[in-house]
Each structure stands twice: as C-alpha cells, then as structure tokens.
Design a protein around this motif. Structure first.
Motif, PDB file in Angstrom:
ATOM      1  N   CYS A   1      -0.251 -11.323  64.040  1.00  0.00           N
ATOM      2  CA  CYS A   1       0.007 -11.199  65.478  1.00  0.00           C
ATOM      3  C   CYS A   1       1.498 -11.246  65.786  1.00  0.00           C
ATOM      4  O   CYS A   1       2.203 -12.145  65.322  1.00  0.00           O
TER       5      CYS A   1
ATOM      6  N   ALA B   1      -1.757  -6.993  65.284  1.00  0.00           N
ATOM      7  CA  ALA B   1      -1.948  -6.918  66.731  1.00  0.00           C
ATOM      8  C   ALA B   1      -0.606  -7.119  67.417  1.00  0.00           C
ATOM      9  O   ALA B   1       0.093  -8.095  67.142  1.00  0.00           O
TER      10      ALA B   1
ATOM     11  N   ARG C   1     -11.152  -4.769  63.623  1.00  0.00           N
ATOM     12  CA  ARG C   1     -10.510  -5.541  62.550  1.00  0.00           C
ATOM     13  C   ARG C   1      -9.159  -4.932  62.134  1.00  0.00           C
ATOM     14  O   ARG C   1      -8.959  -4.540  60.990  1.00  0.00           O
TER      15      ARG C   1
ATOM     16  N   VAL D   1     -10.404  -6.431  68.640  1.00  0.00           N
ATOM     17  CA  VAL D   1     -10.057  -6.982  67.327  1.00  0.00           C
ATOM     18  C   VAL D   1     -11.323  -7.295  66.541  1.00  0.00           C
ATOM     19  O   VAL D   1     -11.417  -6.991  65.347  1.00  0.00           O
TER      20      VAL D   1
ATOM     21  N   LEU E   1      -7.190 -15.680  68.788  1.00  0.00           N
ATOM     22  CA  LEU E   1      -7.138 -14.761  67.649  1.00  0.00           C
ATOM     23  C   LEU E   1      -6.881 -15.492  66.337  1.00  0.00           C
ATOM     24  O   LEU E   1      -7.490 -15.181  65.311  1.00  0.00           O
TER      25      LEU E   1
ATOM     26  N   PRO F   1      -5.861 -10.797  62.570  1.00  0.00           N
ATOM     27  CA  PRO F   1      -4.762  -9.882  62.274  1.00  0.00           C
ATOM     28  C   PRO F   1      -3.446 -10.642  62.284  1.00  0.00           C
ATOM     29  O   PRO F   1      -3.360 -11.765  62.791  1.00  0.00           O
TER      30      PRO F   1
END
Length: 225
Positions: free
Chosen positions: A86, A59, A55, A51, A77, A84
């Motif tokens: 998630c 996710a 980028r 990640v 994260l 992102p």
C-alpha cells in the motif's frame, strides 16, 4: 512485505474520488507495459471490495476520500491475509494524514504532482520490495518526527546493529529494493530479506518506511558509523 514475483505486469488498484485523476494515472502507469491497473475505486469501501475481488499487487490510495477515507481503508487492508503493498497518494499539506498512514503500515508516500516517471518507478520499487518516500514529504516530516522521537534510544539501536545490518539499513533508507540491495552488497535476495527482517525487529519498526525514517533521523543527530 515480500517482493512480488515476476512473470507478468504489476497489478495495481487505484483509489481516488476524482475520476479524471484516476484516468490520468491509469494511462500513465500502463504506458510502459510493466503495470496493469486492474481495479479502481472512488472511496475506501470500494477499494476494500475491489482488492478482495482482484487481489492486486499494489494499491495506490488517495488519503482524502468521502465516506471511508484512505487512512481508514489502509488500516483494514493491512489486516487482510494477503494484503497488497500500500502506498498513499497525498498533497503537500497533509502531514497529519501521512504520519497516521506511516504508523498504520503504509509502504510508500507519493505526492500527486510527482513526475510520471517517478510514479512508475515508485510502483516498480514497491512491487520489488522497496520503500518509497517522496523526498519532499521526508523533508517536511522529519523535523516533526525527530522532535517527537527518542533520538538517543534510536541511535543506540542503530549502533547495536552489525556492520552489515547497518549497510542494509542505509540502502533501505535510500528506498532500494531487496534485489538492488543484494546487487550492491553481493548478497542473494533471500539473504537480504533475512537481514531486512532482522533490522526491522531490532529497531522495533513495523515496516521498511519506519526503518528508513529511523535511519534518517539518526543521521540527523550524528549518525552511527
């Protein structure tokens, strides 16, 4: 989480410890040409690494992985400067993990056996600023979450919303993206974003999924018309 600007395919990172499942998801997601799987990982440590490197916009994270599991990775994260969107991939019997992910900031919950078109649409909705909650997960979670929640307080909070804010909340609870809400209510997407932010603040919700579950719990105890 803001909607992702258009202009290219939705960039996705996949995290699952089963290579065959990752391969199948990659083929499925990329089949329509609107999604590109830019990175894969087999545990939470690997996910955090890819990640940061790639980028991705979205996710998709398996809940149970060796080493650092999906929930632990999610908690890291969401603290990144530009995380992102998630969504958790889970099986039907992991309610405790789903509840933990909800409170950690996940924007979606998908079952691994969902139909291919459902998964593709879910990624598109997540990228557009929507919340994604498989109805089968909702059906299992709501009784537990309802029993643990302060329904009277939540009902009062929803009733305190303006009529327009309640309309936005209901469409948000249906999993609609900002663009969809704007189309249905005749509002610009920027105005919808403002309404969503206000609704989350007034409800004390960290994200759209939490707000959606509040709306569904309130509907289950009489609604707030």
């Amino acid at each position: 989480m803001a909607a992702i600007d258009g202009g290219g395919p939705i960039r996705v990172a996949l995290a699952d410890d089963e290579p065959m499942l990752r391969r199948g998801l990659k083929v499925l997601l990329e089949s329509g040409g609107t999604i590109e799987v830019v990175a894969e990982a087999d545990d939470g440590h690997g996910l955090l690494s890819v990640v940061r490197e790639h980028r991705p916009d979205v996710a998709l994270i398996d809940v149970q992985m060796p080493g650092k599991d999906g929930l632990a990775a999610l908690q890291e994260l969401v603290r990144l400067p530009e995380p992102p969107v998630c969504a958790m991939l889970t099986t039907f019997d992991l309610d405790d993990y789903v509840t933990g992910a909800l409170h950690s900031g996940a924007q979606g919950f998908l079952l691994k056996d969902a139909e291919p078109e459902v998964l593709v649409r879910a990624v598109q909705d997540l990228a557009a600023g929507g919340a994604v909650l498989d109805p089968r997960i909702t059906a299992r979670l709501l009784p537990r979450l309802r029993a643990a929640s302060d329904n009277v307080r939540e009902l009062d909070l929803v009733k305190a919303l303006s009529a327009r804010e309640r309309q936005v909340l209901q469409l948000l609870a249906d999993g609609r993206s900002n663009a969809d809400i704007g189309t249905r209510l005749g509002l610009t997407e920027a105005t919808v974003k403002s309404y969503v932010s206000t609704v989350l603040t007034k409800l004390g919700a960290q994200n759209r999924v939490q707000a959606a579950l509040i709306a569904q719990r309130v509907a289950g105890v009489g609604g707030a018309r």
